[in-house]
Design an enzyme around this catalytic site. Structure first.
Site, PDB file in Angstrom:
ATOM      1  N   GLY A 142       6.436  -7.319   5.653  1.00  0.00           N
ATOM      2  CA  GLY A 142       6.608  -6.813   4.300  1.00  0.00           C
ATOM      3  C   GLY A 142       7.929  -7.260   3.692  1.00  0.00           C
ATOM      4  O   GLY A 142       8.399  -8.380   3.920  1.00  0.00           O
ATOM      5  N   SER A 143       8.569  -6.371   2.963  1.00  0.00           N
ATOM      6  CA  SER A 143       9.750  -6.744   2.172  1.00  0.00           C
ATOM      7  C   SER A 143      10.970  -7.120   3.002  1.00  0.00           C
ATOM      8  O   SER A 143      11.909  -7.732   2.473  1.00  0.00           O
ATOM      9  CB  SER A 143      10.119  -5.604   1.214  1.00  0.00           C
ATOM     10  OG  SER A 143       9.104  -5.442   0.237  1.00  0.00           O
ATOM     11  N   THR A 144      11.018  -6.767   4.275  1.00  0.00           N
ATOM     12  CA  THR A 144      12.157  -7.194   5.099  1.00  0.00           C
ATOM     13  C   THR A 144      12.216  -8.716   5.183  1.00  0.00           C
ATOM     14  O   THR A 144      13.287  -9.301   5.360  1.00  0.00           O
ATOM     15  CB  THR A 144      12.075  -6.601   6.515  1.00  0.00           C
ATOM     16  OG1 THR A 144      10.819  -6.955   7.109  1.00  0.00           O
ATOM     17  CG2 THR A 144      12.193  -5.078   6.484  1.00  0.00           C
TER      18      THR A 144
END
Length: 663
Positions: A318-320
């Site tokens: 995801g956004s990591t």
């Protein structure tokens, strides 16, 4: 005359019979001595030879400070020599001995009589009946004075801390050989070389005067010194246990690494298992479930229970993953800290519309640092597109995403990355913001750690040296720089961006008062078992480093399928904060004076979170040392946009005050 002839005839017959018998005896003797001589000689030697195995002591597993994590303790093994059990003048006496030995051993060892008897009558010179016995049990068997039964001193594996670091340390099998984890990876070093004691005895076990006695000393295994810090491991296990309880997740995983060396300081996941009884789950319900399984199903269950998912399994970050996209863009010069982007809520890529999570209330104009803090998907679509698929994939290899990290642990997995040909513009766009790509946790934390190490990618490691039985170091595994992935300038800029995400963005829940912390959260829906689509369950995660002016720790926490609110800022980030808070103080890393002064201020100004996603609002409030309250049922159903807050933005309140968020 007739009588004399008859006597002579009888005498001749007797002589013929005698000579015939002598001839038969000679033939038989020749058969035994010549034809079967070597075979009977081997049998005699086998009966007279006592070849007793001497087990080597398995090496100790230490933590980085010399604390024992796995040791070998003295135990006893029962051996039976079937030929010595079957002693006696009659068949009845032999059978009595077999039954006596079988019954006595079955009673003392609490084993099935028929099972023991089958071992006792085997056509082998020596048979192992049971190992790992304590001294009292061994003494009880000795007192029975059973024929053909021998007790040998042995060793067995013991784990002083039970379930501590269970998935990392691993287990051994019944023969004391490594079965999983570091026990398997370093089995050749740990196991040593077994010895033997060979002497010659008569059928009663008395030593014979002839024949050389030979004693081969066992060579004890090497001990290994791991990079695991027992204290930091304890803090990590405590933190993920709390996260597990708070989120009611399927499982929680965490890695703590030194960005400078690549040393893994802690590695933990739930549920754990007791290394001293690795085939029994700690959960009572799981024990009942296991008891109903077939042998084949049990093996599958155990392998899953022992599996270290942080090394072997993949998940969508995801956004990591946006941190890597940002670093590539900065390094390639397609963006800088002053670059600005306008978010309209959507972006079109090759005819496909990709939405921002705030498509109904877009972010508007923002710079790169703000875009990372806002986790704005359209910006990362633009960055990935500008970088280009060929260059982007080259960097995936450079960061170690396209291959294995080389960590010294068995069963390392590899990332699932679409091929350049099949990805296309849309595939590249989604990978840019962390979807459509699956990585192992060890890959992600290793790649992100390079940003805290002046752009140098380190090879992760779990063992730093080998020691002999006298405690002398025989081999050292030095830290290894794999490659320079980005420049120091880019790495420094990324540290600044990560800190902004905590101080001003939506990742404040990962912060620690008095320290400069940089972090990024991610929440990605899990792929279904068939691999054909996504479920409503998520992998919610947070990756962080601290202190950001000279990162000493990198932490990754992954929460698998949390119940209720699923945002990474709510589920994983608090666990990261707890680990960092405990570990930084344990490592005597002093708080930053400026950050400490800010933390000690009692009052703070309420930030404006209206229009923000609930997950982002929570992080922003946490960055200003404020807590929150909201309709958790509504938040669990969707990450709603905050339409109203109380107290209002700009209000001055005490730190720790609660801000109410409304949908």
């Amino acid at each position: 005359m007739t009588t004399l002839n008859s006597s002579r005839k009888n005498l001749i017959i007797i002589l013929i019979i005698v000579f015939g018998c002598l001839l038969l005896l000679c033939l038989r003797l020749g058969w035994i001595q010549i034809v079967k001589g070597s075979e009977y000689s081997e049998i005699a030697v086998d009966q007279q030879t006592r070849d007793t195995p001497i087990e080597a002591e398995r090496g100790v597993i230490y933590d980085t400070n010399g604390n024992e994590l796995a040791v070998s303790v003295t135990c006893y093994t029962v051996w039976v020599r079937p030929s010595d059990v079957r002693v006696g003048d009659t068949e009845e006496k032999k059978q009595q001995n077999i039954e006596r030995v079988s019954k006595s051993l079955a009673d003392i060892l609490d084993r099935d009589y028929e099972e023991i008897k089958a071992e006792v009558v085997k056509e082998q010179s020596i048979v192992k009946i049971e190992k790992g016995l304590d001294k009292d049990t061994a003494d009880e068997i000795r007192e029975e004075n059973l024929p053909g039964v021998e007790i040998a001193e042995d060793t067995k594996r013991s784990y002083p801390l039970g379930a501590f670091a269970s998935h990392t340390i691993g287990t051994v099998n019944d023969d004391n050989a490594g079965r999983s984890g570091l026990e398997l990876q370093y089995n050749t070093y740990l196991s040593g070389v077994a010895g033997r004691w060979i002497n010659y005895t008569d059928t009663g076990g008395n030593r014979l005067s002839y024949g050389d006695e030979r004693y081969y000393q066992a060579e004890d295994g090497y001990s290994i010194v791991t990079t695991i810090d027992q204290v930091i491991q304890h803090y990590t296990e405590k933190a993920i246990a709390k996260v597990q309880k708070d989120t009611d997740a399927k499982r929680v995983m965490a890695i703590v690494m030194s960005p400078k060396t690549g040393e893994v300081l802690a590695m933990a996941q739930t549920p754990e298992f007791d290394l001293n009884d690795p085939t029994t789950p700690l959960d009572k319900d799981e024990q009942k479930k296991l008891a109903k399984m077939t042998d084949k199903e049990k093996v599958t269950y155990w392998n899953k229970m022992w599996r270290n998912s942080l090394v072997s399994d993949v998940y969508e970050p995801g956004s990591t993953f946006k941190l890597l996209t940002t670093a590539i863009a900065l390094e390639e010069g397609v963006a800088d800290l002053d670059s600005t982007y306008t978010c309209t809520g959507t972006i079109n890529v090759a005819g496909e519309t990709i939405h921002c999570w705030r498509d109904e209330n877009p972010h508007g104009t923002q710079n790169l640092k703000q875009a990372v803090g806002n986790s704005c998907n359209p910006v990362f679509v633009q960055l990935a597109t500008k970088i280009g698929i060929e260059k982007f994939y080259d960097y995936m290899a450079t960061f170690g995403i396209a291959g294995k990290t080389g960590i010294d642990f068995p069963g390392e997995g590899t990332a699932i990355l679409q091929s350049e040909e099949s990805a296309g513009p849309v595939g590249l766009a989604t990978i840019g913001f962390g979807q459509g790509v699956a990585v192992t946790p060890i890959q992600l934390i290793t790649a992100i750690s390079s940003l805290g190490n002046e752009g140098k990618l380190m090879q992760p490691r779990l063992v730093k040296e080998l020691r002999d039985s006298d405690g002398n170091t025989v081999e050292t595994f030095d830290e290894k720089v794999v490659r320079q992935v980005v420049s120091k300038e880019t790495a420094d800029e990324m540290c600044d961006i990560m800190q902004y995400a905590v101080d001003e963005g939506g990742v404040g829940t990962a912060g620690v008062d008095g320290y400069k912390v940089g972090a990024k959260t991610g929440t990605a829906n899990k792929v279904n078992e068939a691999g054909t689509g996504y479920t409503n369950n998520t992998d919610s995660s947070c990756i962080a480093m601290a202190p950001m002016d000279d990162p000493q720790l990198a932490v990754l926490v992954i929460v698998d399928s949390p119940k209720g609110v699923q945002y990474g800022s709510v589920t994983a980030a608090p666990g990261v904060s707890q680990i960092l808070s405990d570990a930084l103080r344990y490592m005597n890393i002093s708080p930053d004076e400026e950050s400490q002064e800010e933390a000690e201020e009692k009052m703070t100004v309420v930030p404006d979170v209206v229009g923000e996603k609930a997950s982002e609002a929570i992080g922003i409030l946490a960055g200003d040392s404020l807590s929150y309250d909201m309709d958790k049922e509504a938040a669990a159903e969707n990450d709603f946009i905050v339409t109203k807050q109380y107290p209002a933005a700009g209000s001055e309140v005490k730190k720790g005050s609660k801000v109410y968020l409304y949908e």
